[in-house]
Design a protein around this motif. Structure first.
Motif, mmCIF file in Angstrom:
data_model
loop_
_atom_site.group_PDB
_atom_site.id
_atom_site.type_symbol
_atom_site.label_atom_id
_atom_site.label_comp_id
_atom_site.label_asym_id
_atom_site.label_seq_id
_atom_site.Cartn_x
_atom_site.Cartn_y
_atom_site.Cartn_z
ATOM 1 N N ASP A 25 0.816 -1.215 0.000
ATOM 2 C CA ASP A 25 0.000 0.000 0.000
ATOM 3 C C ASP A 25 0.850 1.265 0.000
ATOM 4 N N ILE A 26 2.028 1.197 0.575
ATOM 5 C CA ILE A 26 2.953 2.338 0.550
ATOM 6 C C ILE A 26 3.633 2.421 -0.814
ATOM 7 N N LEU A 27 4.174 1.300 -1.278
ATOM 8 C CA LEU A 27 4.966 1.288 -2.510
ATOM 9 C C LEU A 27 4.160 1.629 -3.757
ATOM 10 N N ILE A 28 2.900 1.281 -3.781
ATOM 11 C CA ILE A 28 2.053 1.525 -4.955
ATOM 12 C C ILE A 28 1.892 3.024 -5.221
ATOM 13 N N GLN A 29 2.174 3.860 -4.230
ATOM 14 C CA GLN A 29 2.060 5.307 -4.410
ATOM 15 C C GLN A 29 3.052 5.857 -5.426
ATOM 16 N N ALA A 30 4.141 5.110 -5.686
ATOM 17 C CA ALA A 30 5.131 5.557 -6.671
ATOM 18 C C ALA A 30 4.783 5.081 -8.076
ATOM 19 N N GLY A 31 4.057 3.981 -8.170
ATOM 20 C CA GLY A 31 3.719 3.417 -9.476
ATOM 21 C C GLY A 31 3.341 1.953 -9.332
ATOM 22 N N ARG A 32 3.053 1.316 -10.456
ATOM 23 C CA ARG A 32 2.591 -0.079 -10.441
ATOM 24 C C ARG A 32 3.678 -1.031 -9.945
ATOM 25 N N VAL A 33 3.355 -1.784 -8.897
ATOM 26 C CA VAL A 33 4.263 -2.793 -8.348
ATOM 27 C C VAL A 33 3.931 -4.130 -9.024
ATOM 28 N N VAL A 34 4.914 -4.686 -9.732
ATOM 29 C CA VAL A 34 4.724 -5.934 -10.454
ATOM 30 C C VAL A 34 4.854 -7.131 -9.514
ATOM 31 N N ASP A 35 5.804 -7.033 -8.562
ATOM 32 C CA ASP A 35 6.044 -8.139 -7.629
ATOM 33 C C ASP A 35 6.605 -7.582 -6.325
ATOM 34 N N LEU A 36 6.236 -8.200 -5.224
ATOM 35 C CA LEU A 36 6.748 -7.818 -3.902
ATOM 36 C C LEU A 36 7.113 -9.090 -3.166
ATOM 37 N N HIS A 37 8.340 -9.115 -2.627
ATOM 38 C CA HIS A 37 8.809 -10.312 -1.929
ATOM 39 C C HIS A 37 9.502 -9.910 -0.631
ATOM 40 N N ILE A 38 9.023 -10.475 0.482
ATOM 41 C CA ILE A 38 9.672 -10.290 1.781
ATOM 42 C C ILE A 38 10.269 -11.644 2.164
ATOM 43 N N PRO A 39 11.596 -11.815 2.018
ATOM 44 C CA PRO A 39 12.216 -13.106 2.357
ATOM 45 C C PRO A 39 12.024 -13.463 3.828
ATOM 46 N N ARG A 40 11.851 -14.756 4.078
ATOM 47 C CA ARG A 40 11.635 -15.262 5.441
ATOM 48 C C ARG A 40 12.719 -16.277 5.781
ATOM 49 N N ASP A 41 13.053 -16.345 7.063
ATOM 50 C CA ASP A 41 14.003 -17.331 7.559
ATOM 51 C C ASP A 41 13.392 -18.727 7.436
ATOM 52 N N ARG A 42 14.152 -19.680 6.946
ATOM 53 C CA ARG A 42 13.630 -21.031 6.731
ATOM 54 C C ARG A 42 13.275 -21.742 8.034
#
Length: 95
Positions: A25-42
Motif C-alpha cells: 500500500d505504501i509502494l504503490i504510491q510511486a507506481g505499479r508494483v509488479v512483484d513484492l517479496h519479503i524473504p523469510r528465515d527457513r
C-alpha cells in the motif's frame, strides 16, 4: 524474483511486523508494483528484515527510491531504499 534488476527496489530495515499488504500500500504510491517479496528465515519463518519490490519500469523504480528514501517510518524504523544490486556494481566495476 526479478526479470529486470534495474526495476527492482531493495527495502531495508523492515520490522518483522510489517505485512506484505502494508508495504504494498505504501509502494504503490510511486507506481505499479509488479512483484513484492519479503524473504523469510527457513527455520523460524520470521521475515529477514528486508524486501524487494519490482516496478513496471526502471524510471518508476528510480522515482520510488527518491520519493521514499528517508521519509517512510514503520514501527519506529526508517526504511532504506535503493535499486537492487546497484551498490554491488558500483563497488565492483567490471573491467
Amino acid at each position: 524474483m526479478s526479470s529486470n534488476p534495474s526495476c527492482t527496489v531493495y527495502i531495508g530495515n523492515l520490522d518483522e511486523r510489517v505485512s506484505d499488504r502494508v508495504l504494498y500500500d505504501i509502494l504503490i504510491q510511486a507506481g505499479r508494483v509488479v512483484d513484492l517479496h519479503i524473504p523469510r528465515d527457513r527455520e523460524t519463518d520470521k521475515p529477514k528484515g528486508f524486501a524487494f519490490a519490482e516496478y513496471e519500469t526502471k524510471e518508476i523504480a528510480d522515482y520510488a527510491v527518491k520519493l521514499f528514501s528517508g521519509l517512510v517510518t514503520l514501527y519506529n524504523r526508517t526504511l532504506r531504499f535503493g535499486i537492487s544490486g546497484q551498490d554491488k556494481s558500483a563497488s565492483n566495476p567490471q573491467t
